[in-house]
Design a protein around this motif. Sequence first.
Motif, mmCIF file in Angstrom:
data_model
loop_
_atom_site.group_PDB
_atom_site.id
_atom_site.type_symbol
_atom_site.label_atom_id
_atom_site.label_comp_id
_atom_site.label_asym_id
_atom_site.label_seq_id
_atom_site.Cartn_x
_atom_site.Cartn_y
_atom_site.Cartn_z
ATOM 1 N N HIS A 89 32.908 42.497 38.882
ATOM 2 C CA HIS A 89 33.211 42.270 40.199
ATOM 3 C C HIS A 89 32.155 42.599 41.145
ATOM 4 C CE1 HIS A 89 35.468 42.016 44.112
ATOM 5 N NE2 HIS A 89 36.910 41.814 43.420
ATOM 6 N N GLN A 137 34.382 48.260 38.937
ATOM 7 C CA GLN A 137 34.012 46.833 39.023
ATOM 8 C C GLN A 137 34.173 46.044 37.761
ATOM 9 O OE1 GLN A 137 31.328 47.841 42.839
ATOM 10 N NE2 GLN A 137 30.800 45.756 41.899
ATOM 11 N N ARG A 139 35.426 44.303 34.534
ATOM 12 C CA ARG A 139 36.627 43.828 34.160
ATOM 13 C C ARG A 139 36.377 43.281 32.678
ATOM 14 N NH1 ARG A 139 37.492 45.534 38.104
ATOM 15 N NH2 ARG A 139 38.851 44.626 40.013
ATOM 16 N N GLU A 154 33.553 34.647 39.106
ATOM 17 C CA GLU A 154 33.239 34.844 40.398
ATOM 18 C C GLU A 154 33.394 33.724 41.432
ATOM 19 O OE1 GLU A 154 31.238 35.491 44.475
ATOM 20 O OE2 GLU A 154 31.075 33.991 42.963
ATOM 21 N N SER A 157 37.102 32.799 41.644
ATOM 22 C CA SER A 157 37.697 33.566 42.373
ATOM 23 C C SER A 157 37.712 33.165 43.784
ATOM 24 C CB SER A 157 37.363 35.096 42.340
ATOM 25 O OG SER A 157 37.225 35.462 41.018
ATOM 26 N N PHE A 295 39.989 37.943 41.374
ATOM 27 C CA PHE A 295 39.043 38.173 40.579
ATOM 28 C C PHE A 295 39.800 38.123 39.004
ATOM 29 C CE2 PHE A 295 35.489 40.092 37.920
ATOM 30 C CZ PHE A 295 34.437 39.324 38.260
#
Length: 343
Positions: A89, A137, A139, A154, A157, A295
């Motif tokens: 993220h 950040q 994932r 990204e 998102s 995200f």
Amino acid sequence: MLGCVIHGQGDLRVDELPAPSPGPGQALVAVRYGGVCGSDLHYWRHGGVGDFRLREPMVLGHEVVGTVVSYGDGASASGPVPGTAVAVHPATPCGLCPECVDGRPNVCRDTRYLGSAARMPHVQGGFAAQVVVPAGQLRALPAGLDLKRAALAEPLSVALHAVRRAGAVAGRHVLVTGAGPIGCLVVAAAKAAGAARVTVTDLLPRALSYAASAGADAVVRADDPADPSWPAEVDVAIEASGVAAGLDTCLRLVRRGGVVVQLGMLPPGQSPFAGNLVVSREIELRGAFRFDGEFDDAIALLAVEPGFDALVSAVVPLGEAESAFALAADRSRSCKVLLDFGA
């Protein structure tokens, strides 16, 4: 290690950079793929994005995936174990400003975003063999989610956030102006949200073919007013081209009382704007900027929808970064171009 660094307008280099090490609360990630975004192209071609201008060399990139290498002090307890495939993220909001307190960290006034010249010193990006980021950040990717497809997390998102800014789209007709990578992902996001019909406009046949592969029900040449696929009106319009003509199309085709979402970043300065239509038709004009919790939703959607693979049009080794950027800038030949940092 090597990284992709922008030094000024038109001056893109693959530079040797010092290998980073994680500090307290940080994670070290070995980057495998990075998606070339429209903002990266703007830094390369124009020396800035909107009002954000380059003032020092900057590592580009904010669409990155890879594997966890190690952690700094105090970070490993909550993060994925080393060797885990992860998406990063790219945003670190301040958590203190009125926007963060109001639950809108995507418009945080003091955020740090990978590969952004919005602040000085610039926030260095993720287009490097290794990158250090706050451990929070990371994932972890679901089992079976390929890293190439995960590199779309990204931009997907961004698309999911834009669709949510439009409100309820289930059962409605959605217009998307602009069939670049973001526009195509907006198509997929709208269909996933239950849109009954999605119409996409663009000037380029190749771009429209990608939009069709993303699930568009109709594609229209923006420069052909006689095309029978033009809708008489739509319920929702999402402007993803970043040009004033696209916004004008949205305002003229959305129904009275409908919603227009401006997602594409318009050129700096003033843009022509059919404001009287907003008044006389009570159109709701909303902005959409980046994302937050979307995200995680994007990763979950990518894990179950293999159709996204068709939007990755090329994977280029880091050493050929300038060729990758030239390809990404040519929408007659590409959709989403990835840099490969492990090749």
